[in-house]
Write a protein that holds these residues in place. Structure first.
Motif, PDB file in Angstrom:
ATOM      1  N   ASN A  72       0.838  -1.207  -0.054  1.00 36.76           N
ATOM      2  CA  ASN A  72       0.063  -0.169   0.072  1.00 36.76           C
ATOM      3  C   ASN A  72       0.877   1.132   0.140  1.00 36.76           C
ATOM      4  O   ASN A  72       1.839   1.195   0.749  1.00 36.76           O
ATOM      5  CB  ASN A  72      -0.797   0.167   1.379  1.00 36.76           C
ATOM      6  N   PHE A  73       0.417   2.167  -0.750  1.00 36.88           N
ATOM      7  CA  PHE A  73       1.223   3.360  -0.715  1.00 36.88           C
ATOM      8  C   PHE A  73       0.466   4.628  -1.109  1.00 36.88           C
ATOM      9  O   PHE A  73      -0.414   4.380  -2.004  1.00 36.88           O
ATOM     10  CB  PHE A  73       2.748   3.437  -1.579  1.00 36.88           C
ATOM     11  N   HIS A  74       0.795   5.809  -0.784  1.00 36.19           N
ATOM     12  CA  HIS A  74       0.334   6.943  -1.207  1.00 36.19           C
ATOM     13  C   HIS A  74       1.565   8.238  -1.361  1.00 36.19           C
ATOM     14  O   HIS A  74       2.305   8.256  -0.611  1.00 36.19           O
ATOM     15  CB  HIS A  74      -0.702   7.602  -0.209  1.00 36.19           C
ATOM     16  N   THR A  75       1.561   8.857  -2.505  1.00 40.74           N
ATOM     17  CA  THR A  75       2.590   9.691  -2.920  1.00 40.74           C
ATOM     18  C   THR A  75       1.946  10.789  -3.595  1.00 40.74           C
ATOM     19  O   THR A  75       1.112  10.609  -4.635  1.00 40.74           O
ATOM     20  CB  THR A  75       3.674   8.994  -3.304  1.00 40.74           C
ATOM     21  N   ILE A 126      14.386  10.161 -13.809  1.00 40.00           N
ATOM     22  CA  ILE A 126      14.669  10.110 -12.324  1.00 40.00           C
ATOM     23  C   ILE A 126      15.059  11.564 -12.002  1.00 40.00           C
ATOM     24  O   ILE A 126      15.084  11.672 -10.674  1.00 40.00           O
ATOM     25  CB  ILE A 126      15.225   9.153 -11.959  1.00 40.00           C
ATOM     26  N   LYS A 127      15.617  12.287 -12.864  1.00 38.19           N
ATOM     27  CA  LYS A 127      16.047  13.745 -12.424  1.00 38.19           C
ATOM     28  C   LYS A 127      15.067  14.753 -12.565  1.00 38.19           C
ATOM     29  O   LYS A 127      15.295  15.846 -11.786  1.00 38.19           O
ATOM     30  CB  LYS A 127      17.315  14.229 -13.376  1.00 38.19           C
ATOM     31  N   LYS A 128      13.852  14.558 -13.053  1.00 33.44           N
ATOM     32  CA  LYS A 128      12.831  15.385 -13.393  1.00 33.44           C
ATOM     33  C   LYS A 128      11.740  15.231 -12.281  1.00 33.44           C
ATOM     34  O   LYS A 128      11.169  16.139 -11.979  1.00 33.44           O
ATOM     35  CB  LYS A 128      12.283  15.386 -14.630  1.00 33.44           C
ATOM     36  N   VAL A 129      11.736  13.970 -11.734  1.00 35.40           N
ATOM     37  CA  VAL A 129      10.382  13.772 -10.717  1.00 35.40           C
ATOM     38  C   VAL A 129      10.806  14.036  -9.585  1.00 35.40           C
ATOM     39  O   VAL A 129      11.749  13.803  -9.060  1.00 35.40           O
ATOM     40  CB  VAL A 129       9.918  12.206 -11.196  1.00 35.40           C
ATOM     41  N   ALA A 130      10.033  14.411  -8.893  1.00 36.09           N
ATOM     42  CA  ALA A 130      10.146  14.652  -7.364  1.00 36.09           C
ATOM     43  C   ALA A 130       8.833  14.119  -6.556  1.00 36.09           C
ATOM     44  O   ALA A 130       7.913  14.163  -7.214  1.00 36.09           O
ATOM     45  CB  ALA A 130      10.390  16.009  -6.981  1.00 36.09           C
ATOM     46  N   LEU A 131       9.123  13.462  -5.676  1.00 38.99           N
ATOM     47  CA  LEU A 131       7.855  12.722  -4.829  1.00 38.99           C
ATOM     48  C   LEU A 131       8.119  12.937  -3.411  1.00 38.99           C
ATOM     49  O   LEU A 131       9.314  12.936  -3.058  1.00 38.99           O
ATOM     50  CB  LEU A 131       7.777  11.354  -5.380  1.00 38.99           C
ATOM     51  N   GLN A 132       7.078  12.663  -2.792  1.00 42.10           N
ATOM     52  CA  GLN A 132       6.873  12.503  -1.273  1.00 42.10           C
ATOM     53  C   GLN A 132       5.641  11.689  -0.972  1.00 42.10           C
ATOM     54  O   GLN A 132       4.650  11.899  -1.369  1.00 42.10           O
ATOM     55  CB  GLN A 132       6.638  14.024  -0.610  1.00 42.10           C
TER      56      GLN A 132
END
Length: 248
Positions: free
Chosen positions: A87-90, A102-108
Protein backbone atom coordinates in the motif's frame (compact mmCIF):
# COMPACT_ATOMS: atom_id res chain seq x y z
CA UNK A 1 19.93 3.04 -13.56
CA UNK A 2 17.51 5.40 -15.30
CA UNK A 3 14.80 3.13 -16.64
CA UNK A 4 13.37 -0.34 -16.93
CA UNK A 5 13.06 -2.07 -20.29
CA UNK A 6 10.42 -4.62 -19.28
CA UNK A 7 7.17 -4.50 -21.29
CA UNK A 8 4.25 -4.05 -18.90
CA UNK A 9 0.60 -4.47 -19.96
CA UNK A 10 -1.57 -1.55 -18.85
CA UNK A 11 -5.31 -1.01 -18.61
CA UNK A 12 -6.62 2.49 -17.94
CA UNK A 13 -9.89 4.22 -17.12
CA UNK A 14 -9.86 8.00 -16.85
CA UNK A 15 -11.82 11.23 -16.69
CA UNK A 16 -9.73 14.21 -17.80
CA UNK A 17 -11.23 17.49 -19.09
CA UNK A 18 -8.88 19.60 -21.24
CA UNK A 19 -8.65 23.39 -21.32
CA UNK A 20 -8.81 24.09 -25.05
CA UNK A 21 -6.93 27.43 -25.29
CA UNK A 22 -4.18 26.54 -22.80
CA UNK A 23 -4.00 22.78 -23.21
CA UNK A 24 -4.02 22.17 -19.45
CA UNK A 25 -5.47 18.86 -18.26
CA UNK A 26 -7.43 18.27 -15.07
CA UNK A 27 -7.15 14.61 -14.16
CA UNK A 28 -10.30 13.97 -12.13
CA UNK A 29 -9.71 10.22 -12.01
CA UNK A 30 -7.28 7.75 -13.58
CA UNK A 31 -7.13 4.06 -12.70
CA UNK A 32 -4.08 2.22 -14.06
CA UNK A 33 -3.85 -1.59 -13.74
CA UNK A 34 -0.47 -3.37 -14.26
CA UNK A 35 -1.04 -6.38 -14.20
CA UNK A 36 -2.38 -7.34 -10.72
CA UNK A 37 -2.06 -3.92 -9.13
CA UNK A 38 -4.24 -0.86 -9.63
CA UNK A 39 -3.05 2.69 -9.00
CA UNK A 40 -5.57 5.49 -8.56
CA UNK A 41 -4.32 8.88 -9.79
CA UNK A 42 -5.68 12.42 -9.47
CA UNK A 43 -4.02 15.71 -10.42
CA UNK A 44 -3.23 18.16 -13.19
CA UNK A 45 -0.98 18.62 -16.20
CA UNK A 46 -0.59 22.38 -16.50
CA UNK A 47 1.80 25.11 -17.54
CA UNK A 48 3.75 27.06 -14.93
CA UNK A 49 4.89 30.65 -15.25
CA UNK A 50 8.49 30.85 -16.39
CA UNK A 51 8.73 27.14 -17.23
CA UNK A 52 8.46 25.58 -20.71
CA UNK A 53 5.98 22.80 -21.39
CA UNK A 54 3.65 21.28 -18.82
CA UNK A 55 4.22 20.07 -15.26
CA UNK A 56 2.33 17.05 -13.99
CA UNK A 57 1.24 17.30 -10.35
CA UNK A 58 -0.26 14.00 -9.23
CA UNK A 59 -1.50 12.16 -6.16
CA UNK A 60 -1.05 8.40 -6.58
CA UNK A 61 -2.57 5.76 -4.31
CA UNK A 62 -2.19 1.97 -4.38
CA UNK A 63 -4.24 -0.28 -2.10
CA UNK A 64 -3.77 -4.05 -1.78
CA UNK A 65 -1.23 -4.08 -4.60
CA UNK A 66 1.74 -6.35 -5.34
CA UNK A 67 5.20 -4.91 -4.70
CA UNK A 68 6.75 -6.93 -7.57
CA UNK A 69 4.37 -5.18 -10.01
CA UNK A 70 5.61 -1.80 -8.80
CA UNK A 71 9.32 -2.71 -8.72
CA UNK A 72 9.14 -4.13 -12.24
CA UNK A 73 8.69 -0.55 -13.49
CA UNK A 74 12.06 0.54 -12.07
CA UNK A 75 14.53 -2.38 -12.06
CA UNK A 76 16.55 -3.85 -14.91
CA UNK A 77 16.69 -7.40 -13.53
CA UNK A 78 14.54 -10.02 -15.26
CA UNK A 79 12.62 -10.57 -12.02
CA UNK A 80 11.76 -7.97 -9.37
CA UNK A 81 13.82 -8.59 -6.21
CA UNK A 82 10.88 -8.85 -3.85
CA UNK A 83 7.36 -10.25 -3.59
CA UNK A 84 4.67 -9.18 -1.15
CA UNK A 85 1.71 -6.89 -0.70
CA UNK A 86 1.98 -3.10 -0.88
CA UNK A 87 0.00 0.00 0.00
CA UNK A 88 1.33 3.48 -0.70
CA UNK A 89 0.33 7.09 -1.23
CA UNK A 90 2.61 9.63 -2.86
CA UNK A 91 2.54 13.20 -4.17
CA UNK A 92 4.47 13.50 -7.45
CA UNK A 93 5.67 16.53 -9.41
CA UNK A 94 7.02 15.76 -12.88
CA UNK A 95 8.36 18.72 -14.81
CA UNK A 96 8.99 18.81 -18.56
CA UNK A 97 12.52 19.00 -19.96
CA UNK A 98 15.29 16.94 -21.51
CA UNK A 99 16.70 15.46 -18.29
CA UNK A 100 16.24 11.74 -17.51
CA UNK A 101 12.96 10.85 -15.82
CA UNK A 102 14.46 10.20 -12.39
CA UNK A 103 16.16 13.62 -12.50
CA UNK A 104 12.91 15.40 -13.33
CA UNK A 105 10.50 13.69 -10.98
CA UNK A 106 10.07 14.67 -7.32
CA UNK A 107 7.91 12.76 -4.87
CA UNK A 108 6.89 12.59 -1.24
CA UNK A 109 4.91 9.74 0.25
CA UNK A 110 4.48 6.80 2.60
CA UNK A 111 4.60 3.04 1.94
CA UNK A 112 3.70 -0.22 3.69
CA UNK A 113 4.93 -3.60 2.40
CA UNK A 114 3.52 -6.76 3.99
CA UNK A 115 4.84 -10.35 4.01
CA UNK A 116 7.84 -9.57 1.79
CA UNK A 117 10.09 -12.37 0.53
CA UNK A 118 13.20 -12.10 -1.63
CA UNK A 119 13.74 -13.71 -5.02
CA UNK A 120 17.48 -13.96 -4.32
CA UNK A 121 17.88 -17.27 -2.47
CA UNK A 122 21.07 -16.18 -0.68
CA UNK A 123 19.44 -13.03 0.70
CA UNK A 124 16.37 -14.92 1.82
CA UNK A 125 18.56 -17.53 3.54
CA UNK A 126 20.48 -14.80 5.39
CA UNK A 127 17.17 -13.27 6.50
CA UNK A 128 15.96 -16.65 7.75
CA UNK A 129 19.18 -17.14 9.73
CA UNK A 130 18.98 -13.65 11.23
CA UNK A 131 15.43 -14.33 12.40
CA UNK A 132 16.45 -17.65 13.94
CA UNK A 133 19.41 -16.20 15.84
CA UNK A 134 17.59 -13.01 16.86
CA UNK A 135 14.78 -15.14 18.31
CA UNK A 136 17.28 -17.04 20.46
CA UNK A 137 16.60 -20.42 18.86
CA UNK A 138 19.13 -23.20 19.20
CA UNK A 139 21.49 -24.05 16.36
CA UNK A 140 19.96 -27.49 15.79
CA UNK A 141 16.41 -26.16 15.53
CA UNK A 142 15.00 -26.05 11.99
CA UNK A 143 15.37 -22.77 10.09
CA UNK A 144 12.04 -21.49 8.80
CA UNK A 145 11.46 -19.24 5.80
CA UNK A 146 10.28 -15.89 7.14
CA UNK A 147 8.64 -12.80 5.68
CA UNK A 148 9.27 -9.15 6.46
CA UNK A 149 6.93 -6.24 7.08
CA UNK A 150 8.37 -2.91 5.93
CA UNK A 151 6.98 0.60 6.21
CA UNK A 152 8.25 4.14 6.15
CA UNK A 153 8.22 7.55 4.47
CA UNK A 154 10.17 8.61 1.40
CA UNK A 155 11.04 11.71 -0.59
CA UNK A 156 12.92 11.86 -3.90
CA UNK A 157 14.57 14.71 -5.80
CA UNK A 158 17.37 14.66 -8.35
CA UNK A 159 17.43 10.87 -8.43
CA UNK A 160 18.17 10.56 -4.69
CA UNK A 161 15.57 8.87 -2.50
CA UNK A 162 15.62 9.77 1.20
CA UNK A 163 13.86 7.32 3.51
CA UNK A 164 12.85 8.09 7.08
CA UNK A 165 10.98 6.35 9.89
CA UNK A 166 11.67 3.02 8.17
CA UNK A 167 10.64 -0.07 10.12
CA UNK A 168 11.75 -3.55 8.98
CA UNK A 169 10.25 -6.39 11.03
CA UNK A 170 10.89 -10.13 10.95
CA UNK A 171 10.18 -12.71 13.67
CA UNK A 172 12.61 -12.01 16.51
CA UNK A 173 14.02 -8.73 15.17
CA UNK A 174 13.15 -5.22 14.06
CA UNK A 175 15.31 -2.61 12.34
CA UNK A 176 14.42 1.09 12.53
CA UNK A 177 16.47 3.18 10.14
CA UNK A 178 16.86 6.20 7.89
CA UNK A 179 19.09 6.90 4.92
CA UNK A 180 19.43 7.43 1.18
CA UNK A 181 19.30 5.43 -2.05
CA UNK A 182 20.76 6.73 -5.31
CA UNK A 183 18.64 5.53 -8.23
CA UNK A 184 21.42 6.22 -10.76
CA UNK A 185 24.38 4.37 -9.26
CA UNK A 186 22.28 2.28 -6.79
CA UNK A 187 24.42 3.31 -3.79
CA UNK A 188 22.80 2.88 -0.39
CA UNK A 189 23.61 4.56 2.92
CA UNK A 190 21.38 3.58 5.84
CA UNK A 191 21.84 3.82 9.59
CA UNK A 192 19.64 2.67 12.44
CA UNK A 193 19.10 0.22 15.28
CA UNK A 194 18.57 -3.55 15.26
CA UNK A 195 16.35 -4.71 18.14
CA UNK A 196 16.37 -8.43 18.90
CA UNK A 197 14.63 -10.82 21.27
CA UNK A 198 17.93 -12.58 22.10
CA UNK A 199 21.07 -10.97 23.49
CA UNK A 200 23.82 -10.04 21.03
CA UNK A 201 26.13 -12.89 22.09
CA UNK A 202 23.32 -15.42 21.62
CA UNK A 203 22.96 -14.32 18.00
CA UNK A 204 26.41 -15.68 17.15
CA UNK A 205 28.17 -18.99 17.74
CA UNK A 206 31.64 -20.25 18.67
CA UNK A 207 34.46 -17.79 19.30
CA UNK A 208 32.34 -14.83 18.15
CA UNK A 209 29.87 -15.47 20.95
CA UNK A 210 32.71 -15.56 23.51
CA UNK A 211 34.18 -12.28 22.24
CA UNK A 212 30.83 -10.50 22.16
CA UNK A 213 29.66 -11.67 25.58
CA UNK A 214 31.33 -8.71 27.41
CA UNK A 215 29.47 -6.32 25.07
CA UNK A 216 26.00 -7.54 26.13
CA UNK A 217 25.56 -4.82 28.80
CA UNK A 218 26.27 -2.11 26.19
CA UNK A 219 23.40 -3.27 24.01
CA UNK A 220 20.98 -4.52 26.69
CA UNK A 221 17.34 -3.57 26.38
CA UNK A 222 15.26 -2.66 29.43
CA UNK A 223 13.48 -6.02 29.60
CA UNK A 224 15.30 -8.50 27.33
CA UNK A 225 17.27 -8.85 24.14
CA UNK A 226 19.57 -6.29 22.55
CA UNK A 227 19.57 -2.99 20.69
CA UNK A 228 22.49 -2.83 18.24
CA UNK A 229 23.45 0.23 16.09
CA UNK A 230 23.79 -0.98 12.49
CA UNK A 231 24.59 0.41 9.05
CA UNK A 232 24.06 -0.66 5.45
CA UNK A 233 26.30 0.76 2.72
CA UNK A 234 27.57 -0.29 -0.69
CA UNK A 235 25.22 -0.81 -3.61
CA UNK A 236 21.88 -2.44 -4.19
CA UNK A 237 23.56 -5.45 -5.86
CA UNK A 238 26.38 -5.68 -3.30
CA UNK A 239 25.18 -4.32 0.07
CA UNK A 240 27.55 -4.23 3.03
CA UNK A 241 26.06 -4.67 6.51
CA UNK A 242 27.84 -3.88 9.75
CA UNK A 243 27.50 -3.06 13.42
CA UNK A 244 28.40 0.40 14.78
CA UNK A 245 29.96 0.15 18.24
CA UNK A 246 29.04 2.81 20.82
CA UNK A 247 31.36 5.80 20.71
CA UNK A 248 32.65 5.00 17.19
Amino acid sequence: MTHSTHPVPLETKFSAPVDGPGGDVILNSLDVSFPRTTAHVEGTGAGKHGQPGKTATLNITVRDGHVDDVLRLFVKESKPPMQGGINFHTHVVWASGNHPFIKKVALQGEFDIAHAQWENAERQTRLNELSKRASGKKKDEPTESVTADIKGAATMTGGIAKLSDVSFKIPGAEVTAHGTYNLEDTKINFHGDLKTVASISNETTGIKAVLLKPLDPLFKRKHAGSVVPVAATGTYANPQFGMTLPGR
